[in-house]
Every structure is written in structure tokens, then in C-alpha cells.
Motif scaffolding. Structure first.
Motif, PDB file in Angstrom:
ATOM      1  N   PRO A 115       0.815  -1.222   0.000  1.00 32.98           N
ATOM      2  CA  PRO A 115       0.000   0.000   0.000  1.00 32.98           C
ATOM      3  C   PRO A 115       0.846   1.268   0.000  1.00 32.98           C
ATOM      4  CG  PRO A 115       0.098  -0.947   2.201  1.00 32.98           C
ATOM      5  CD  PRO A 115       0.854  -1.885   1.304  1.00 32.98           C
ATOM      6  N   ASP A 118      -5.074   5.867  -0.977  1.00 31.65           N
ATOM      7  CA  ASP A 118      -6.034   4.958  -0.370  1.00 31.65           C
ATOM      8  C   ASP A 118      -6.429   3.797  -1.276  1.00 31.65           C
ATOM      9  OD1 ASP A 118      -6.133   6.408   2.011  1.00 31.65           O
ATOM     10  OD2 ASP A 118      -7.683   7.751   1.235  1.00 31.65           O
ATOM     11  N   SER A 119      -5.674   3.588  -2.342  1.00 29.86           N
ATOM     12  CA  SER A 119      -5.977   2.499  -3.260  1.00 29.86           C
ATOM     13  C   SER A 119      -4.690   2.053  -3.933  1.00 29.86           C
ATOM     14  CB  SER A 119      -6.982   2.957  -4.317  1.00 29.86           C
ATOM     15  OG  SER A 119      -6.388   3.936  -5.170  1.00 29.86           O
ATOM     16  N   PRO A 129      -9.485   0.113  -4.280  1.00 30.34           N
ATOM     17  CA  PRO A 129      -9.306   0.136  -2.827  1.00 30.34           C
ATOM     18  C   PRO A 129      -8.746  -1.195  -2.338  1.00 30.34           C
ATOM     19  CG  PRO A 129     -11.434   1.070  -3.429  1.00 30.34           C
ATOM     20  CD  PRO A 129     -10.868   0.470  -4.681  1.00 30.34           C
ATOM     21  N   TYR A 130      -7.915  -1.151  -1.314  1.00 35.93           N
ATOM     22  CA  TYR A 130      -7.206  -2.350  -0.890  1.00 35.93           C
ATOM     23  C   TYR A 130      -8.137  -3.478  -0.481  1.00 35.93           C
ATOM     24  CZ  TYR A 130      -3.451   1.067  -0.652  1.00 35.93           C
ATOM     25  OH  TYR A 130      -2.551   2.056  -0.964  1.00 35.93           O
ATOM     26  N   ASP A 131      -9.182  -3.161   0.257  1.00 37.48           N
ATOM     27  CA  ASP A 131     -10.082  -4.226   0.692  1.00 37.48           C
ATOM     28  C   ASP A 131     -10.813  -4.837  -0.498  1.00 37.48           C
ATOM     29  OD1 ASP A 131     -11.408  -1.783   0.400  1.00 37.48           O
ATOM     30  OD2 ASP A 131     -12.976  -2.298   1.843  1.00 37.48           O
ATOM     31  N   ARG A 150       4.151   0.359   4.260  1.00 41.99           N
ATOM     32  CA  ARG A 150       3.615   0.991   5.463  1.00 41.99           C
ATOM     33  C   ARG A 150       4.064   0.279   6.740  1.00 41.99           C
ATOM     34  NH1 ARG A 150      -2.077   3.898   4.759  1.00 41.99           N
ATOM     35  NH2 ARG A 150      -1.930   4.531   2.574  1.00 41.99           N
ATOM     36  N   THR A 161       0.091   2.608  10.133  1.00 46.72           N
ATOM     37  CA  THR A 161      -0.693   3.013   8.961  1.00 46.72           C
ATOM     38  C   THR A 161      -1.152   1.826   8.111  1.00 46.72           C
ATOM     39  OG1 THR A 161       1.389   3.437   7.763  1.00 46.72           O
ATOM     40  CG2 THR A 161       0.295   5.317   8.799  1.00 46.72           C
ATOM     41  N   ILE A 177      -6.066  -0.383   7.436  1.00 45.44           N
ATOM     42  CA  ILE A 177      -6.474  -1.029   6.186  1.00 45.44           C
ATOM     43  C   ILE A 177      -6.752  -2.508   6.432  1.00 45.44           C
ATOM     44  CG2 ILE A 177      -5.891  -1.460   3.777  1.00 45.44           C
ATOM     45  CD1 ILE A 177      -3.839   0.801   3.969  1.00 45.44           C
ATOM     46  N   LYS A 223     -10.206  -3.217   7.530  1.00 43.97           N
ATOM     47  CA  LYS A 223     -11.174  -3.219   6.434  1.00 43.97           C
ATOM     48  C   LYS A 223     -11.104  -4.538   5.659  1.00 43.97           C
ATOM     49  CE  LYS A 223     -11.140   1.802   5.649  1.00 43.97           C
ATOM     50  NZ  LYS A 223     -10.841   2.868   4.653  1.00 43.97           N
TER      51      LYS A 223
END
Length: 351
Positions: A180, A184-185, A191-193, A213, A217, A221, A224
Motif C-alpha cells: 500500500p 487509499d488504493s 481500494p485495498y479491501d 507501510r 498506517t 487497512i 477493512k
């Protein structure tokens, strides 16, 4: 006794601990060049690689990961040593297999981001598949128990890696981890999730995050991802104090120079052991099935993770016991005025 396989461990509700971070650790020890980050140490100092495998198992890792990260065709071409590609991969796999057999642990083959993937250029997609194919086939040939594909910035490259693991991996379990960045993606906008759920639905046995990360941080994520994915998930952060303002190690700024800390000054941002313990506790709380540490990892960190999960690896024999300390222990025999004066000085500074 035969080593229990990866998927059986998950079926038995076990957590699998994975020590990564070989690149940075060998750079720190003076056996690998920062910048290119190619694992030539496998060929030049194979016993050092074996030693670090053994050291990480001693500290609690359930997995010996073959040191083929960044040992792929594109990286070898970069340093003009593409002719040593097969030797490096085969030697790394043999070393890892030897240590895994001797210690009763699992051996993982490893593929990673190719550094050339570009979804807008079909030729790079073809080159990427070639890189994945040859490393996967070597991993199968030399006895990997499963394969870890990791550090993918683009969902597209992660998806291609998974497809190659399924196509060339002869049924070995596939772990796919995204890296990541500061956004946020993924870099291609997923998006990661959502990305992890897609990979899970496409047949990945484990999905998650590694690298870039730090725990602070990465874990928001991971929460999620835990809510989105039903199968095993993986969390392997770097061991640096990233923040919402500087969410990945590459964005950390050295306050002394106002320059990027990556890679040479990252030790100034190293996590404490307490922060690593808190990371492991959070993984345990939300049910992360594969837990480990990436860049910046060292054996004392892995021992902290192992002990949070109730393990007592051989390294636990040497865990801290301050009750034995000559100055601060329960039977301290050093002059009392020394410790009392120190305590008074500390209290005066904090009041």
C-alpha cells in the motif's frame, strides 16, 4: 514427522508467522547494495543467507522464505548479471529447503513486483508473465511448500501474479500481498479491501498487505480487509514509525536534513519493541492468520511477535528479564544512591 502444510495449519486455526526483510537486513550487515537491492548475497555469501534463515526460525518464524525477492530477470538485467539468474534462484531455493527440512518449518518460494509492469504496454505484461513463470517453475522444481507473491502496487500485476501461480504452480497454495503506497488504493485505483476480495474470489489462498507501510498506517487497512475477506489474510508491515502524514517508509523525512529518509536513514524511525508487540496484539485481536514483518525486520522483532502468539521459540530463552539486572533488578546490589539519584532526576524532568 512430515511438516504440516500451510492450508492445514489454517484449517486447524493456527496463525502462521513469516519473517521477511532480508533485503534491508543484508544491506545493514554490508552484504547488499541499497538502490538496486539485488540479492547477489545468495551467490557471493550463501552461508550468510543460511544463517539468517536459521536466525529467523530461531526467533519464531514458521516459514523459511527463499531469498529470490528482486532476484528476477529484470533486476538481474539492471546490474548486468542476467546470466546468473537461474543460479541465484536455484541456490536460494536449495538453501531455504535445506533449512526448512532441518527445522521442521515450511519453505516458501517468492515472486514480487517486476518493476516494469505497465498495463498500458502489452509488451511489459508479456515480460512480467515470463518473469513470474520462470521463478514459479523453479520454486516448484526445488520443493517449495507454497508461493508468496508480494509488494504489488498495481492490482493488475497482483492479478497476473496470481494467474501465473495457478497456471504454473502445480497446485501449490498462493499468497498474494499488495504494497500500500501513500494513497487509499492501489496505483491503478482499486481500494485495498476490494482488491483483496477480488484476489480471494479469483482463487488466492491468502491475501493481504506487505511492505511500504509501518504497523500504525497498515493496520487500519487490515481491519477493512478483515471485514471484507472471509479467507486467510496476511499482514507484514515494515518496522518503521509511519504516520498519517507520512504513511509509508518512502515518504518519511529526516528532520536533521529535511531529506527523504529512505533508505539510508530509516533506522532513525525504527519501531520500538513495544510497538511491534502492539501490532501483533492487534493482528491477534482481529484474526489475521498470516503475521510477519517486512523491511527493517530483525530477529528480536520476530521474537516479540512469536511471544504475543503464545510461542516460546528458542530465542525466548534470552528474552529480557530486568529482575536480574545489577542496577534495576529485584536484587540490585549496586549502590542505592545511584538509582535513587537517577529516579529523582527523572522525576524532576517530568514534573
Amino acid at each position: 514427522m512430515p511438516t504440516k502444510g500451510l492450508m492445514q495449519r489454517f484449517a486447524d486455526k493456527e496463525t502462521v508467522l513469516v519473517a521477511e526483510g532480508y533485503l534491508f537486513e543484508f544491506e545493514r550487515r554490508g552484504y547488499l547494495k541499497a538502490g538496486s537491492f539485488v540479492p547477489e548475497v545468495v551467490i557471493e555469501f550463501p552461508n550468510r543467507v543460511k544463517d539468517l534463515h536459521e536466525e529467523f526460525v530461531h526467533a519464531g518464524s514458521d516459514v523459511v522464505q527463499a531469498f529470490t525477492y528482486y532476484g528476477h530477470r529484470e533486476k538481474m538485467r539492471l546490474i548486468g548479471k542476467e546470466h546468473l539468474l537461474e543460479r541465484l534462484n536455484v541456490d536460494a531455493l536449495k538453501i531455504a529447503r535445506e533449512v526448512a527440512d532441518a527445522t521442521g518449518t515450511l519453505m516458501a518460494g517468492n515472486i514480487c513486483n517486476t518493476t516494469l509492469y505497465d498495463k498500458s504496454k502489452p509488451e511489459t505484461i508479456e515480460q512480467t508473465e515470463k518473469i513470474f513463470k520462470e521463478q514459479i517453475e523453479w520454486a516448484v522444481q526445488y520443493g517449495a511448500d507454497f508461493i508468496i507473491g508480494e509488494t504489488y502496487l498495481d492490482f493488475g500485476e497482483a492479478e497476473l501474479a496470481l494467474n501465473c501461480m495457478k497456471k504454473y504452480g502445480q497446485g501449490l497454495p498462493a499468497v498474494v500481498n499488495l504494497a500500500p503506497p501513500a494513497i487509499d488504493s492501489t496505483c491503478d485505483g482499486v481500494p485495498y479491501d476490494v482488491a483483496c476480495k477480488k484476489l480471494e474470489d479469483l482463487g488466492a489462498d491468502v491475501v493481504g498487505l506487505n511492505c511500504s507501510r509501518g504497523p500504525a498506517t497498515m493496520m487500519p487497512i487490515m481491519r477493512k480487509i478483515r471485514k471484507t475477506c472471509s479467507g486467510p489474510i496476511a499482514a507484514l508491515p515494515v518496522t518503521y514509525r509511519t504516520t498519517p502524514e507520512h504513511p509509508m517508509m518512502q515518504s518519511l523525512i529526516d528532520p536533521d536534513t529535511n531529506l527523504m529518509a529512505f533508505p539510508e536513514n530509516l533506522p532513525a524511525f525504527a519501531c520500538s519493541r513495544y510497538q511491534i508487540r502492539d501490532f501483533a496484539k492487534e493482528c491477534k485481536e482481529i484474526g489475521v492468520e498470516m503475521v510477519g514483518l517486512c523491511c527493517g525486520n530483525a530477529s528480536h522483532y520476530m521474537r516479540e511477535v512469536a511471544e504475543i502468539f503464545g510461542r516460546k521459540p528458542p530465542a525466548s530463552k534470552y528474552s529480557t528479564d530486568m529482575s536480574l539486572h545489577y542496577m534495576y533488578g529485584s536484587k540490585a546490589h549496586f549502590s542505592k544512591h545511584y538509582t535513587n539519584d537517577y529516579k529523582k532526576m527523572y522525576q524532576s524532568k517530568t514534573e
